[in-house]
Structure formats: structure tokens, C-alpha cells
Design an enzyme around this catalytic site. Structure first.
Site, PDB file in Angstrom:
ATOM      1  CD  GLU A   1      44.713  47.258  44.466  1.00  0.00           C
ATOM      2  OE1 GLU A   1      45.188  47.591  43.366  1.00  0.00           O
ATOM      3  OE2 GLU A   1      43.749  47.862  45.000  1.00  0.00           O
TER       4      GLU A   1
ATOM      5  CB  CYS B 182      35.643  45.021  66.309  1.00  0.00           C
ATOM      6  SG  CYS B 182      36.468  43.495  65.784  1.00  0.00           S
TER       7      CYS B 182
ATOM      8  CD  GLU C 219      44.836  46.073  39.725  1.00  0.00           C
ATOM      9  OE1 GLU C 219      44.633  47.304  39.869  1.00  0.00           O
ATOM     10  OE2 GLU C 219      44.255  45.215  40.407  1.00  0.00           O
TER      11      GLU C 219
ATOM     12  CG  HIS D 185      40.298  52.657  36.218  1.00  0.00           C
ATOM     13  ND1 HIS D 185      41.180  52.132  35.285  1.00  0.00           N
ATOM     14  CD2 HIS D 185      40.982  52.719  37.388  1.00  0.00           C
ATOM     15  CE1 HIS D 185      42.329  51.881  35.875  1.00  0.00           C
ATOM     16  NE2 HIS D 185      42.249  52.231  37.140  1.00  0.00           N
TER      17      HIS D 185
END
Length: 672
Positions: free
Chosen positions: A153, A163, A312, A363
Site C-alpha cells: 500500500e 527533509c 485485500e 479487524h
């Protein structure tokens, strides 16, 4: 002598993320037995296992993964083997704290969750390549490995890093994109507010500024962030292609506009061997099956219409939404098979066994905390049987009736500050248009603005604020060639640098729409306007109106009141062999349906009024035959006129009418 390696899942994929490192090894045999009972064909392994695989720099411990992959292979279960580069180990960050990302506010984020990565970090890139190479050298020809799963993901939960290392990388990216500072200054419009740059070292990421930052700079930084992560994906992918030839490489997308808005999936889809996607319902949405279908159609579309894979989704509730609403009986199967109807080659879950510890312990999972004496487990077993029965559909393609033009970069640009109204929302209009087409029982492809649209009788542009000149020409070619185009407000306004197209709005669309927009007329909060059309038919809109001047277009609805009273509101323009419609206000659901119905007549799309609301009818076709998926999201039994064939989930013969029970799914293999 290397083993024969399976190339891809081989069957409709069924299973989930398997994290055996969270459990004692005596549990593994039980897991394998349960997987066989459920009809599991593939599991994703190793996604978060870097610390276990490489407990200290350069010291690898593969024994547990050897045993696991051998167990899976013996059981006939394939592995989607991950490179665990989404979570570098604690020892890595101790040695390289500079690899942690810095927020726009200047705060360096800490280790302790996942995805805390500066994608410009050389140390991260080297370490990620090291673990990827080690895995590929050891398992590149393992007979269980069907697919490689890079990272996890990308873009979630953070993609951009501000940065100094990212700043230097951004400057190199800009030099490659523009070549010279003069070209960059022109593209960014730095003459405004005296922002001109005389040296590359003067340029930084768009960190916090006293007031609004240069929008072209913000847009390019979003592109840079997506490209930087994509470079890291390519680096791992190329190692895997080299050391594990023939095994497909992917990474799991999150293409739903409700889930990830930082990745340009049009670009990314070209780089994976198979598109895979993760999707989670917006649990509290009363009609969340529409968002599901939209995500599935978008997943298929970024891959060019080829079959893809749902890698998923959830068996029931998820813990990271405001409320973890449980799925009703039968909903898991409907969700899964709706993805399959729209091109997925299976249905995978997060995760196999519910975790006892960690952030996602609440979950849902295929093996829930309640164990196998539970509704969830019984539905998991039943779904495995359904997917086995649907094996004949593998390799066929979903057939679309219309297209929606969608572009992530335009979405990024429109979301930036100081637009004419903070109520303008790219995602909202895309979802509204999709829902209207869904309710008209049309299956939708999504298309890039510069893609060939000629095969679609109807194309809708719900929100395309940023539009290249080439995209404008492409839409004109589509209409002149006989297509029917519907464009919604605030589209075609700026070019790829967020600079307003020369001349009146909508610059890139003036010619194809046959009109100009003299002035935007944002509405006050709660304000509505009325549009009057044929035979006094009235429509209602809010948020937005425009002062439209017809220049060849025919006004069909006119503003009856509000700031643009008397001006055209919805127009129709015949151009070449086709027709272009323009909708200059944010219509409510009924109004949007009315306009799409009128455009559908131009497109010669017959109304499908015989189909009940919230009953999906989707076709897949190919060398394996023709299949009709009917998915009933209602609480009432229904019957659909479908033709003759065999229903695959029950094995029954069907003649003309296909009965579908409340909340049920039927898949008809049509006779030739």
C-alpha cells in the site's frame, strides 16, 4: 535443478494475508487444515516480516519461511510472497534516523507504526534492495511462489517527505523535468509574488509558508512524491524479474478515491505485471456497495481492462474507521463476487487469522476471534465453494457501457488552496456521477483524459479542473467522431502547470462545448438555485453556478433564479457526428439523473428501467464464454430477464428469467 514455478495464482485466488510469525508453529498445521477446508488457493506472506527475516544487518533467518512455504506447497496452496519493505526494522532506524520522513510542518515522524519511510533515502533504498535480493535468491524458484508482492500500500499512511535529502532529490527531479531554470520559472509562474529562482539550490519542497504556497510547486511536489516511490518499486521489481524470471510482480494499490489520493495509478499500473487492489467499504454509507463497484471498475480500468485481483478486503468490520460496522449475513459474499463481476480474478482478505495483539486486533479476519463455530467462518467456507464454482470465468473481461474521465493529477491540483469555493470537490462529483450511472444500470470504465475513447457511446467528465491541451483535443475528436460527452462545471480551467488556459473559461473545452464562461458564481452555504428546462421541467442545484454564454451550444435548461438568472445552465452542442453537454451547476441526484438520461438518448443507450434499484447486472465475456453476474443488494427476492444458460453457484438450468434471492448473487453462464 530448479522446481517448476507457478506463474500467477493459476486459479481464482482465495485466501488472505497470512502472518504466521504472530503465532507458535504448532498453530500452522491447524491453519493449513482450515485453509483446505475453506478452499483457500493462495495466501500473502511476509509483508511485515523484515525484522524476523533480518534480525540484524546482513544476518538472515529464513528457516521459518522455508518451513512455511514447504507446508503451503505440500497443501497445494500458493504464496503471494512479499518483500517486507514497508516496515524496516528498528535496528535500521537506529542506524539511519534520517530515513524517517519529515512532515510539511518540519516534524520528523517516529518509528512505531508502518510506512514511516523517506523514499529519497539512499540508506532505505540500499537496505530494501538487500532484503529483496536475499529473498529472491532464496525463493525465486520455490514451487509455492506464484507471485511477488512488493512493499504494501504505497502512499499509506504517508508518502511526501520534506527533509533535506528529499529536497536535494526534488531539485534533481525538477532539473530532469524542466532542463533549465528559465523553463521552471515559466512553468511555475514565479513572476507572481517575486518568487523567481536563479539557482537550483534555492528551491526547496513546498514547506509551510506564511500564506499560500505556489500551487505549481505544490503540484510538482505531489508528482515527485509519487514518482519517487515508483522508482523504489521499480528497483525491487527489476531485482525480482532478474532473480525470479517468469513470476509476476505486483504491489497492492488502493485506487478508491476514499482511500489513497497521493499515487498516480495511471502511471503505476504500467509498471506492474498484474494490477492488484485493496478495498474497504465505507462502513456507515447506506449504499456502500456503490463505492465498492466504483473501486473495482477503477482497478480494472487502470490496468487497461485486463483481469486484476482484489488482494485485500474484510470479512466484516474494520477497526480503523470511526465505527467498525459488522457486515450483515451474506454481505461478505456479495462484496467479494461484486469485485469478481467487475474483473477481479478472485477475492483475498486481510487477514487469515485475527491478531491477538497490535493496532489491528479488532479487524475482522477469515478465522475470527470467535473461531470456527461462527457465522463468519461458515460464510468463509461457503465463499470458497462459490469461487471454485466460478473458475470458468477466469480470463474473461468485464464489458463496460460508458466511461468516466478521471485523473489523479487534476484531483491534486483542485484540492490546493484558494480555489473559488471550498465546496468544490473532485471526489464528490466523481462519486455522484458514478452513482447516477450505477442507478441507470450502466457498467463503467474509467479513462485517462488523453486515452482513446472511441469505443464508448457515452463519456462523462465529472470534474477535470486540470486538463492538458492534448486532452482537450482528445475530447473534441471523440465528439466529432460520434460520441456523446457530458462535462460538469469547473473543468478544463488550467493546464498541467496549474496555469489558466488563455482566453475565457473553460479554456481547453470552449470549442467542444460551444460556449464560454464569463464568470464563476459560487453559492453561499445552504443556497440553492433553480434551473428551468423543457416543458417547464425544473431542476435544483447548490454550491456552484456560472455565467455561461452560448457560442454555438443550445441552452436546454436556464437559471430561473440566483446570481446567473437568465443565463444558460445546461447546454447541448452538436459537433461533427456527436454531441457535447455541459452542466454548469452542482445538480442534486434527481437532476443529474435527468441530464444523464437525456444524454443517454443521444448516445443511443436504451433505458434499463425494468431492473430494480440496487440490483447489479454485470457481464464478463471472453474465450471461456459469456457470463452474467446479478447481485441483489436489496431485502426482496427479484427476477431478471437474462436468457438461457446454467447458473454456476447452484448448477440449475435457467430459461429466460433468472430468480435472485434477497441479498443473493447468481452467475449465469449463457448458452452460446
Amino acid at each position: 535443478m530448479p522446481h517448476a514455478v507457478p506463474q500467477g495464482p493459476g486459479r481464482l485466488a482465495y485466501g488472505g494475508d497470512y502472518n504466521p510469525e504472530q503465532w507458535p508453529e504448532e498453530t500452522w498445521q491447524e491453519d493449513i487444515a482450515l485453509m483446505r477446508e475453506a478452499g483457500v488457493t493462495m495466501v500473502s506472506v511476509g509483508i511485515f516480516s523484515w525484522a524476523k527475516l533480518e534480525p540484524s544487518p546482513g544476518r538472515y533467518e529464513f528457516g521459518w519461511l522455508d518451513r512455511l512455504l514447504d507446508l503451503l506447497h505440500t497443501a497445494g496452496i500458493r504464496a503471494d510472497l512479499a518483500t517486507p519493505t514497508v516496515v524496516p526494522p528498528a535496528w535500521f532506524y537506529r542506524a539511519h534516523p534520517e530515513a524517517l520522513p519529515v512532515s510539511r510542518e518540519g516534524v520528523r515522524l517516529a518509528f512505531g507504526s508502518r510506512g514511516a519511510i523517506c523514499h529519497s533515502s539512499p540508506a532505505y533504498q540500499e537496505a530494501a534492495a538487500g532484503i529483496t535480493r536475499a529473498l529472491a535468491e532464496r525463493y525465486g524458484t520455490h514451487p509455492a511462489v506464484a507471485m511477488w508482492h512488493v512493499h504494501n500500500e504505497y502512499g499509506v499512511p504517508v508518502l511526501e517527505c520534506y527533509c533535506d535529502v528529499s529536497a536535494a532529490h526534488f531539485r534533481r527531479w525538477l532539473a530532469g523535468r524542466y532542463g533549465t531554470l528559465d523553463a521552471l520559472n515559466a512553468a511555475w509562474g514565479t513572476a507572481f509574488w517575486g518568487q523567481a529562482y536563479g539557482d537550483w539550490e534555492e528551491i526547496n519542497p513546498p514547506r509551510l509558508t506564511p500564506t499560500t504556497c505556489n500551487p505549481a510547486q505544490r503540484l510538482d511536489f505531489a508528482r515527485f512524491a509519487s514518482d519517487s516511490a515508483l522508482d523504489n518499486f521499480r528497483r525491487e521489481r527489476d531485482l525480482l524479474h532478474e532473480l525470479s524470471p517468469g513470476v509476476p510482480v505486483t504491489t497492492n494499490f488502493m485506487v478508491s478515491p476514499t482511500q489513497c489520493d497521493t499515487i498516480d495509478y495511471w502511471a503505476w499500473a504500467r509498471e506492474v505485471d498484474i494490477v492488484t487492489n485493496d478495498h474497504y467499504l465505507v462502513a456507515e454509507d447506506d449504499r456502500n456497495h456503490i463505492n465498492l463497484s466504483m473501486a473495482a471498475d477503477l482497478s480494472r480500468s487502470v490496468g487497461g481492462g485486463k483481469p486484476w485481483l482484489l488482494l485485500e478486503h474484510s470479512t466484516s468490520g474494520v477497526n480503523w474507521q470511526t465505527r467498525g460496522i459488522a457486515k450483515r449475513p451474506g454481505e461478505m459474499a456479495r462484496n467479494s463476487l461484486a469485485h469478481v463481476a467487475r474483473g477481479s480474478e478472485g477475492a483475498m482478505f486481510f487477514q487469515w487469522r485475527a491478531s491477538r495483539s497490535g493496532a489491528e486486533k479488532f479487524h475482522s479476519a477469515m478465522v475470527p476471534h470467535a473461531g470456527t463455530d461462527s457465522r463468519i467462518w461458515r460464510e468463509v467456507v461457503a465463499l470458497g465453494g462459490h469461487l471454485g464454482a466460478l473458475e470458468p470465468v477466469r480470463g474473461t473481461r468485464t464489458v463496460a457501457d460508458a466511461a468516466i474521465v478521471w485523473d489523479w493529477q487534476s484531483w491534486w491540483a483542485q484540492k490546493l488552496e484558494w480555489r473559488p469555493s471550498e465546496d468544490l470537490d473532485t471526489r464528490e462529483r466523481a462519486e455522484a456521477v458514478y452513482a447516477a450511472l450505477f442507478d441507470r444500470h450502466l457498467t463503467v470504465d474509467f479513462a485517462h483524459p488523453e486515452a482513446d475513447l472511441s469505443r464508448y457511446p457515452l463519456v462523462v467528465v465529472p470534474a477535470l479542473y486540470l486538463m492538458t491541451a492534448e486532452a482537450g483535443k482528445n475530447l473534441r475528436r471523440y465528439v466529432e467522431g460520434g460520441g456523446t460527452l457530458v462535462v460538469c462545471y469547473f473543468s478544463g480551467i488550467v493546464d498541467e502547470h496549474d496555469a489558466v488556459h488563455p482566453g475565457p473559461h473553460p479554456g481547453a473545452l470552449r470549442e467542444v462545448l460551444g460556449l464560454t464562461v464569463e464568470e464563476f458564481q459560487p453559492l453561499r452555504a445552504g443556497e440553492q438555485v433553480t434551473l428551468e428546462g423543457p416543458d417547464g421541467h425544473r431542476l435544483t442545484a447548490d454550491v456552484w453556478a456560472e455565467t455561461v454564454v452560448a457560442r454555438g451550444a443550445e441552452p436546454v435548461w436556464t437559471y430561473a433564479d440566483g446570481p446567473a438568472a437568465g443565463c444558460p445552465a445546461i447546454t447541448r452542442h452538436e459537433l461533427g457526428e456527436g454531441t457535447a453537454w455541459y452542466v454548469s451547476a452542482r445538480l442534486d441526484t434527481a437532476g443529474l439523473d435527468t441530464v444523464l438520461a437525456a444524454a443517454g438518448l443521444d448516445a443511443d443507450i436504451a433505458p434499463r428501467e425494468e431492473l430494480p434499484r440496487d440490483v447489479e447486472v454485470v457481464r464478463r465475456e471472453g474465450e471461456g464464454g459469456r457470463y452474467l453476474f446479478v447481485i441483489n443488494h436489496t431485502d426482496a427476492d427479484t427476477e431478471v430477464t437474462a436468457g438461457d444458460g446454467t447458473e454456476l453457484l447452484t448448477g440449475t438450468r435457467v430459461t429466460a428469467a433468472l430468480p435472485v434471492p434477497a441479498g443473493g448473487v447468481r452467475v449465469l453462464h449463457l448458452d452460446d
